[in-house]
Structures are given as structure tokens and as C-alpha cells.
Motif scaffolding. Structure first.
Motif, PDB file in Angstrom:
ATOM      1  N   SER A  61       0.832  -1.210   0.000  1.00 18.13           N
ATOM      2  CA  SER A  61       0.000   0.000   0.000  1.00 18.13           C
ATOM      3  C   SER A  61       0.866   1.258   0.000  1.00 18.13           C
ATOM      4  O   SER A  61       0.397   2.327  -0.354  1.00 18.13           O
ATOM      5  CB  SER A  61      -0.943   0.008   1.200  1.00 18.13           C
ATOM      6  OG  SER A  61      -0.228   0.237   2.399  1.00 18.13           O
ATOM      7  N   GLU A  62       2.133   1.103   0.375  1.00 19.66           N
ATOM      8  CA  GLU A  62       3.041   2.249   0.417  1.00 19.66           C
ATOM      9  C   GLU A  62       3.765   2.459  -0.906  1.00 19.66           C
ATOM     10  O   GLU A  62       4.026   3.588  -1.297  1.00 19.66           O
ATOM     11  CB  GLU A  62       4.042   2.064   1.548  1.00 19.66           C
ATOM     12  CG  GLU A  62       3.355   2.030   2.895  1.00 19.66           C
ATOM     13  CD  GLU A  62       4.241   1.523   4.007  1.00 19.66           C
ATOM     14  OE1 GLU A  62       5.451   1.324   3.779  1.00 19.66           O
ATOM     15  OE2 GLU A  62       3.712   1.309   5.111  1.00 19.66           O
ATOM     16  N   ALA A  63       4.107   1.352  -1.591  1.00 15.85           N
ATOM     17  CA  ALA A  63       4.815   1.456  -2.869  1.00 15.85           C
ATOM     18  C   ALA A  63       4.924   0.062  -3.467  1.00 15.85           C
ATOM     19  O   ALA A  63       4.960  -0.931  -2.738  1.00 15.85           O
ATOM     20  CB  ALA A  63       6.216   2.037  -2.667  1.00 15.85           C
ATOM     21  N   PRO A  64       5.014  -0.029  -4.799  1.00 14.86           N
ATOM     22  CA  PRO A  64       5.258  -1.327  -5.422  1.00 14.86           C
ATOM     23  C   PRO A  64       6.589  -1.903  -4.925  1.00 14.86           C
ATOM     24  O   PRO A  64       7.503  -1.152  -4.559  1.00 14.86           O
ATOM     25  CB  PRO A  64       5.336  -1.006  -6.919  1.00 14.86           C
ATOM     26  CG  PRO A  64       4.579   0.278  -7.064  1.00 14.86           C
ATOM     27  CD  PRO A  64       4.831   1.030  -5.791  1.00 14.86           C
ATOM     28  N   SER A  65       6.681  -3.213  -4.884  1.00 13.03           N
ATOM     29  CA  SER A  65       7.880  -3.845  -4.346  1.00 13.03           C
ATOM     30  C   SER A  65       8.020  -5.249  -4.895  1.00 13.03           C
ATOM     31  O   SER A  65       7.039  -5.868  -5.304  1.00 13.03           O
ATOM     32  CB  SER A  65       7.786  -3.884  -2.815  1.00 13.03           C
ATOM     33  OG  SER A  65       8.981  -4.332  -2.240  1.00 13.03           O
ATOM     34  N   GLU A 112       7.894  -6.813  -9.890  1.00 17.60           N
ATOM     35  CA  GLU A 112       7.412  -5.999  -8.788  1.00 17.60           C
ATOM     36  C   GLU A 112       5.912  -6.197  -8.697  1.00 17.60           C
ATOM     37  O   GLU A 112       5.248  -6.486  -9.695  1.00 17.60           O
ATOM     38  CB  GLU A 112       7.721  -4.515  -9.007  1.00 17.60           C
ATOM     39  CG  GLU A 112       9.138  -4.145  -8.701  1.00 17.60           C
ATOM     40  CD  GLU A 112       9.299  -2.649  -8.454  1.00 17.60           C
ATOM     41  OE1 GLU A 112       8.492  -1.857  -8.970  1.00 17.60           O
ATOM     42  OE2 GLU A 112      10.237  -2.287  -7.732  1.00 17.60           O
ATOM     43  N   ALA A 114       2.230  -4.556  -7.295  1.00 22.34           N
ATOM     44  CA  ALA A 114       1.561  -3.308  -6.930  1.00 22.34           C
ATOM     45  C   ALA A 114       0.085  -3.595  -6.691  1.00 22.34           C
ATOM     46  O   ALA A 114      -0.477  -4.529  -7.267  1.00 22.34           O
ATOM     47  CB  ALA A 114       1.722  -2.274  -8.043  1.00 22.34           C
ATOM     48  N   GLU A 120      -6.422  -1.578  -3.487  1.00 26.69           N
ATOM     49  CA  GLU A 120      -6.431  -0.317  -2.748  1.00 26.69           C
ATOM     50  C   GLU A 120      -7.712  -0.179  -1.929  1.00 26.69           C
ATOM     51  O   GLU A 120      -7.679   0.240  -0.764  1.00 26.69           O
ATOM     52  CB  GLU A 120      -6.278   0.857  -3.707  1.00 26.69           C
ATOM     53  CG  GLU A 120      -4.887   0.959  -4.311  1.00 26.69           C
ATOM     54  CD  GLU A 120      -4.777   2.044  -5.367  1.00 26.69           C
ATOM     55  OE1 GLU A 120      -5.730   2.849  -5.539  1.00 26.69           O
ATOM     56  OE2 GLU A 120      -3.730   2.076  -6.033  1.00 26.69           O
TER      57      GLU A 120
END
Length: 191
Positions: A61-65, A112, A114, A120
Motif C-alpha cells: 500500500s506504500e509502494a510497489p515492491s 514488482e 503493486a 487499494e
């Protein structure tokens, strides 16, 4: 049935990542943060399936990883108290892709993940659950427990060097010192 189900390593016990044919099967691995004892009875801060799922969604939820970064982020945020295995993270990522809560971008090691729009919305609707998952995954540790764990880690690092880089005379001297230390630790416990 296979000895190891990569989609559910937890179904095979707390040390499933060691494999069915490991010479140390049934024994906890050595080193800090492993097995029961002063680090807690949940192994390496092992969490339930729902917990790892919620924590992964929280991280994304903070950034793709990518998977490795997710594992690293969880370990950092829990002070090393919880480092999920790739055998629990990657199948969970695939499950979340199948549920269309996340999407994979790229291929291989560069993949990655997302959140999708559905993901979301899920994160917003379940913010409390995601927060609780962080708390349940990492055992609470005092400063002394963390210091002890770090000290054991340093010791294991030196012991590892004796496997590869020491002479027989150095190993004999190390055995003597380790035996002294073991006896001294038992005396501390006896108090």
C-alpha cells in the motif's frame, strides 16, 4: 504426496523450509531468532497465513515492491524479529495476484507487485486488520532479549569462521573456550 508443498510450507511444521531430507530434520536451525527459547515459541516470528497476507498488502500500500524487498521491509520494521521465508511470501503474492488484489509487473527477479484498484479498496476497508497483522507477526522483545540475540549472532558468525578458516590447533583452543562459556552459562541459569 510430495514432502514439501511450496504453496503451504507452514502445513509441514515450523521448520519445513529445512526439507524432509535435511540431516537436521526435527531440530531447530542454529543461530539467532531460530527455534523456541528466549526468542519466543513461534520460531522466526512465524505468523499465520492471514497475517503474512495482510502485512504484504500493507507493505504494497506504500509502494510497489518485489518479493525480496517485502521480506527485507518486514524484517526491518520488526527489528529482525520477523523475517518471513520466501516459501511463505511468494505463494502469498501469487494468491493475491489470483484474487486480483495485486498485479505483477515485470518478469523473473525484476517482478514488482503493486496494488490494483480492488487492492487499494481492500486495504482501505481493512486498515485495522492490516495493522493488527504487524502486531501478531512479530513477538515482543525486551532490549535485553534483542541484545542477547545480537550477541549470539556475533558468536555464531565467529564460530562459522572456525569451520572454514581455522587450523586444528585453533579449533581445539576454541572448543575449550566454548566449553568454558557453556558451563558458565549453565551456572547463570542455575542462579
Amino acid at each position: 504426496m510430495f514432502h514439501h508443498d511450496p504453496t503451504d510450507p507452514a502445513a509441514h511444521g515450523p521448520h519445513a523450509e529445512w526439507g524432509a531430507h535435511s540431516p537436521l530434520r526435527g531440530m531447530p536451525p542454529f543461530g539467532p531468532g531460530f527455534g523456541p527459547g528466549p526468542w519466543g515459541g513461534r520460531g522466526r516470528g512465524r505468523a499465520g497465513r492471514g497475517d503474512i497476507r495482510a502485512v504484504i498488502l500493507s507493505v504494497l500500500s506504500e509502494a510497489p515492491s518485489n518479493g525480496y524487498s517485502i521480506i527485507k521491509t518486514i524484517a526491518e520494521r520488526t527489528g529482525g524479529g520477523w523475517r518471513p521465508s520466501p516459501g511463505s511470501v511468494y505463494p502469498t503474492l501469487q494468491q493475491l495476484v489470483d484474487e486480483e488484489l495485486i498485479e505483477a509487473q515485470g518478469e523473473g527477479r525484476r517482478t514488482e507487485y503493486a496494488l490494483t484498484e480492488s487492492g487499494e479498496a481492500y486495504v482501505k476497508e481493512n486498515a485495522d486488520e492490516l495493522s493488527r497483522a504487524w502486531e501478531s507477526g512479530a513477538p515482543k522483545r525486551s532490549e535485553q532479549e534483542l541484545a542477547f540475540q545480537q550477541s549470539v549472532g556475533k558468536l555464531m558468525g565467529v564460530v562459522g569462521q572456525f569451520h572454514h578458516a581455522a587450523s586444528d590447533a585453533q579449533r581445539a583452543a576454541a572448543i575449550e573456550k566454548l566449553d568454558e562459556a557453556r558451563r558458565a552459562l549453565y551456572l547463570i541459569l542455575a542462579d
